[in-house]
Scaffold this active site. Structure first.
Site, PDB file in Angstrom:
ATOM      1  N   GLU A   1      40.407  40.710  33.944  1.00  0.00           N
ATOM      2  CA  GLU A   1      40.282  39.239  33.879  1.00  0.00           C
ATOM      3  C   GLU A   1      38.829  38.812  34.099  1.00  0.00           C
ATOM      4  O   GLU A   1      38.336  37.884  33.456  1.00  0.00           O
ATOM      5  CB  GLU A   1      41.213  38.601  34.920  1.00  0.00           C
ATOM      6  CG  GLU A   1      42.679  38.790  34.549  1.00  0.00           C
ATOM      7  CD  GLU A   1      43.625  38.458  35.693  1.00  0.00           C
ATOM      8  OE1 GLU A   1      43.517  39.110  36.764  1.00  0.00           O
ATOM      9  OE2 GLU A   1      44.463  37.561  35.521  1.00  0.00           O
TER      10      GLU A   1
ATOM     11  N   GLU B   1      49.690  44.252  36.243  1.00  0.00           N
ATOM     12  CA  GLU B   1      50.340  43.506  37.335  1.00  0.00           C
ATOM     13  C   GLU B   1      51.855  43.610  37.302  1.00  0.00           C
ATOM     14  O   GLU B   1      52.513  43.662  38.338  1.00  0.00           O
ATOM     15  CB  GLU B   1      49.935  42.019  37.296  1.00  0.00           C
ATOM     16  CG  GLU B   1      48.515  41.732  37.725  1.00  0.00           C
ATOM     17  CD  GLU B   1      47.483  41.839  36.617  1.00  0.00           C
ATOM     18  OE1 GLU B   1      47.803  42.409  35.553  1.00  0.00           O
ATOM     19  OE2 GLU B   1      46.364  41.358  36.816  1.00  0.00           O
TER      20      GLU B   1
HETATM   21  N1  CAA Z   1      43.498  47.404  45.268  1.00  0.00           N
HETATM   22  C1  CAA Z   1      43.263  48.102  46.413  1.00  0.00           C
HETATM   23  N2  CAA Z   1      42.915  49.387  46.419  1.00  0.00           N
HETATM   24  C2  CAA Z   1      42.807  50.016  45.251  1.00  0.00           C
HETATM   25  C3  CAA Z   1      43.037  49.364  44.014  1.00  0.00           C
HETATM   26  C4  CAA Z   1      43.403  47.986  44.062  1.00  0.00           C
HETATM   27  N3  CAA Z   1      43.614  47.264  42.944  1.00  0.00           N
HETATM   28  N4  CAA Z   1      42.874  50.245  43.010  1.00  0.00           N
HETATM   29  C5  CAA Z   1      42.532  51.415  43.591  1.00  0.00           C
HETATM   30  N5  CAA Z   1      42.489  51.281  44.934  1.00  0.00           N
HETATM   31  C6  CAA Z   1      42.184  52.303  45.934  1.00  0.00           C
HETATM   32  C7  CAA Z   1      43.303  53.322  46.063  1.00  0.00           C
HETATM   33  O1  CAA Z   1      44.354  52.849  46.897  1.00  0.00           O
HETATM   34  C8  CAA Z   1      42.563  54.485  46.655  1.00  0.00           C
HETATM   35  O2  CAA Z   1      42.340  54.232  48.001  1.00  0.00           O
HETATM   36  P1  CAA Z   1      42.453  55.429  49.104  1.00  0.00           P
HETATM   37  O3  CAA Z   1      41.355  56.371  48.720  1.00  0.00           O
HETATM   38  O4  CAA Z   1      42.241  54.727  50.392  1.00  0.00           O
HETATM   39  O5  CAA Z   1      43.805  56.020  48.920  1.00  0.00           O
HETATM   40  C9  CAA Z   1      41.225  54.427  45.927  1.00  0.00           C
HETATM   41  O6  CAA Z   1      41.069  53.066  45.473  1.00  0.00           O
HETATM   42  C10 CAA Z   1      41.157  55.334  44.728  1.00  0.00           C
HETATM   43  O7  CAA Z   1      42.278  55.065  43.890  1.00  0.00           O
HETATM   44  P2  CAA Z   1      43.275  56.205  43.357  1.00  0.00           P
HETATM   45  O8  CAA Z   1      43.392  57.309  44.354  1.00  0.00           O
HETATM   46  O9  CAA Z   1      44.536  55.558  42.920  1.00  0.00           O
HETATM   47  O10 CAA Z   1      42.431  56.751  42.112  1.00  0.00           O
HETATM   48  P3  CAA Z   1      42.976  57.270  40.713  1.00  0.00           P
HETATM   49  O11 CAA Z   1      41.757  57.752  39.989  1.00  0.00           O
HETATM   50  O12 CAA Z   1      44.123  58.224  40.879  1.00  0.00           O
HETATM   51  O13 CAA Z   1      43.575  55.972  39.956  1.00  0.00           O
HETATM   52  C11 CAA Z   1      43.568  53.689  39.170  1.00  0.00           C
HETATM   53  C12 CAA Z   1      42.737  54.903  39.638  1.00  0.00           C
HETATM   54  C13 CAA Z   1      44.265  54.020  37.823  1.00  0.00           C
HETATM   55  C14 CAA Z   1      42.613  52.544  38.979  1.00  0.00           C
HETATM   56  C15 CAA Z   1      44.661  53.371  40.196  1.00  0.00           C
HETATM   57  O14 CAA Z   1      44.059  53.299  41.501  1.00  0.00           O
HETATM   58  C16 CAA Z   1      45.369  52.065  39.966  1.00  0.00           C
HETATM   59  O15 CAA Z   1      46.274  52.021  39.153  1.00  0.00           O
HETATM   60  N6  CAA Z   1      44.964  50.985  40.680  1.00  0.00           N
HETATM   61  C17 CAA Z   1      45.632  49.720  40.727  1.00  0.00           C
HETATM   62  C18 CAA Z   1      45.464  48.970  39.424  1.00  0.00           C
HETATM   63  C19 CAA Z   1      46.236  47.668  39.502  1.00  0.00           C
HETATM   64  O16 CAA Z   1      47.423  47.617  39.643  1.00  0.00           O
HETATM   65  N7  CAA Z   1      45.488  46.543  39.358  1.00  0.00           N
HETATM   66  C20 CAA Z   1      46.047  45.230  39.383  1.00  0.00           C
HETATM   67  C21 CAA Z   1      45.939  44.650  40.747  1.00  0.00           C
HETATM   68  S1  CAA Z   1      46.797  43.096  40.916  1.00  0.00           S
HETATM   69  C22 CAA Z   1      45.753  41.941  40.280  1.00  0.00           C
HETATM   70  O17 CAA Z   1      44.664  42.226  39.845  1.00  0.00           O
HETATM   71  C23 CAA Z   1      46.253  40.542  40.334  1.00  0.00           C
HETATM   72  C24 CAA Z   1      45.515  39.530  39.529  1.00  0.00           C
HETATM   73  O18 CAA Z   1      45.648  39.418  38.343  1.00  0.00           O
HETATM   74  C25 CAA Z   1      44.629  38.589  40.179  1.00  0.00           C
END
Ligand code: CAA
Length: 261
Positions: A113, A133
């Site tokens: 976004e 999301e």
């Molecule tokens: N919020 C908080 N922490 C996050 C994060 C997020 N959106 N994305 C990643 N992290 C953190 C993980 O929890 C992890 O923390 P720890 O080391 O403390 O465990 C660290 O970053 C590394 O992440 P991964 O171990 O998961 O790394 P990966 O390489 O296996 O995967 C990823 C990377 C594909 C980006 C995966 O982390 C992921 O899917 N993240 C979430 C994506 C998501 O759902 N985003 C939408 C959020 S909601 C939103 O944005 C609402 C809106 O419209 C306003």
């Protein structure tokens, strides 16, 4: 306001707004949102900033809003915060100067976004974009349901929003979600080069173009045309318009120098 996770650097009249929260994949927490709003206000006002690059560094643009922070929030908590969630991205979208997003790695959820709030997007070959999301049982709250369909059309937007699937750079380019795909190391330099083109341009003309396009897209055609008419006439009040047209008559096209007044 001092900024912990959003760095601002200005060099040669180009500002780089850099997300810098590497341990959390640049997750956009409430603090990051406040810092984004503050930096957007600063670059909007500063006359020494003519264009902006939005970057998350070499590894990740932003993996979205901070899920760990949001997980414990109630409906009423979010009612209190949602304007700030959306407002951070809106503040970037409203910067009245050319803004390019340089996307390395993930741009997901709020990260996607944020990238969509820029005027154009350059992506690395390893970029991954998406609005996941729905997989969290929520929906985009920082403009995703509105800016994505405006960029890629409603059907492709709904496919991405319904499934939450990730889109690699080549598909993002094909559907218009990004504008250029580059080797990872070239993304930021090329974004800087794009922004640098506007350093000596007529800033009030650029501002009027951006506002006409963006406000026009929010309105029906007749309203959009009216917005354009007003900005077109207003351009004649700038010294740059006088200089630009006089330079054309005296020296031919593309040679004007602008004072930014
Ligand atoms: N919020 C908080 N922490 C996050 C994060 C997020 N959106 N994305 C990643 N992290 C953190 C993980 O929890 C992890 O923390 P720890 O080391 O403390 O465990 C660290 O970053 C590394 O992440 P991964 O171990 O998961 O790394 P990966 O390489 O296996 O995967 C990823 C990377 C594909 C980006 C995966 O982390 C992921 O899917 N993240 C979430 C994506 C998501 O759902 N985003 C939408 C959020 S909601 C939103 O944005 C609402 C809106 O419209 C306003």
């Amino acid at each position: 306001m001092s900024s912990e996770f959003v760095q601002l650097e200005v060099a040669d009249s180009v500002a780089t707004i850099r997300l810098d929260r590497p341990k959390a994949m640049n997750a956009i927490s409430l603090q990051v949102q406040a810092e984004l709003r503050a930096v957007a206000a600063e670059v909007s006002e500063r006359s020494d900033v003519r264009a902006v690059v939005l970057w998350g560094g070499e590894k990740v643009f932003a993996a979205g809003n901070d899920v760990k922070e949001m997980a414990d929030m109630s409906y009423t908590d979010m009612v209190d915060h949602v304007e700030g969630v959306q407002g951070a991205v809106t503040a970037i979208a409203r910067i009245p100067k050319p803004v390019v997003a340089a996307v390395n790695g993930y741009a997901l959820g709020g990260g996607c976004e944020l990238a969509m709030a820029a005027d154009v997007r350059f992506a690395a070959e390893n970029a991954v974009l998406g609005q996941p999301e729905v997989l969290l049982g929520i929906i985009p709250g920082a403009g995703g349901t509105q800016r994505l369909p405006r960029l890629v059309g409603p059907s492709k937007a709904k496919d991405l929003l319904f499934t939450g699937r990730f889109v690699k750079a080549d598909e993002a380019l094909a559907i218009g979600l990004v504008d250029r795909v580059l080797p990872a190391a070239d993304v930021y330099p090329e974004a800087l080069a794009w922004a640098a083109r506007f350093v000596n341009a007529a800033p009030y003309a650029l501002r009027a173009i951006k506002e006409s396009v963006d406000r026009g897209l929010e309105a029906d055609l007749e309203t959009g045309l009216q917005i354009e008419r007003q900005h077109f006439a207003a351009a004649f009040a700038t010294e740059d318009s006088t200089a630009g047209m006089r330079s054309f008559i005296e020296s031919g096209p593309g040679k004007a120098t602008f004072e930014g007044r």
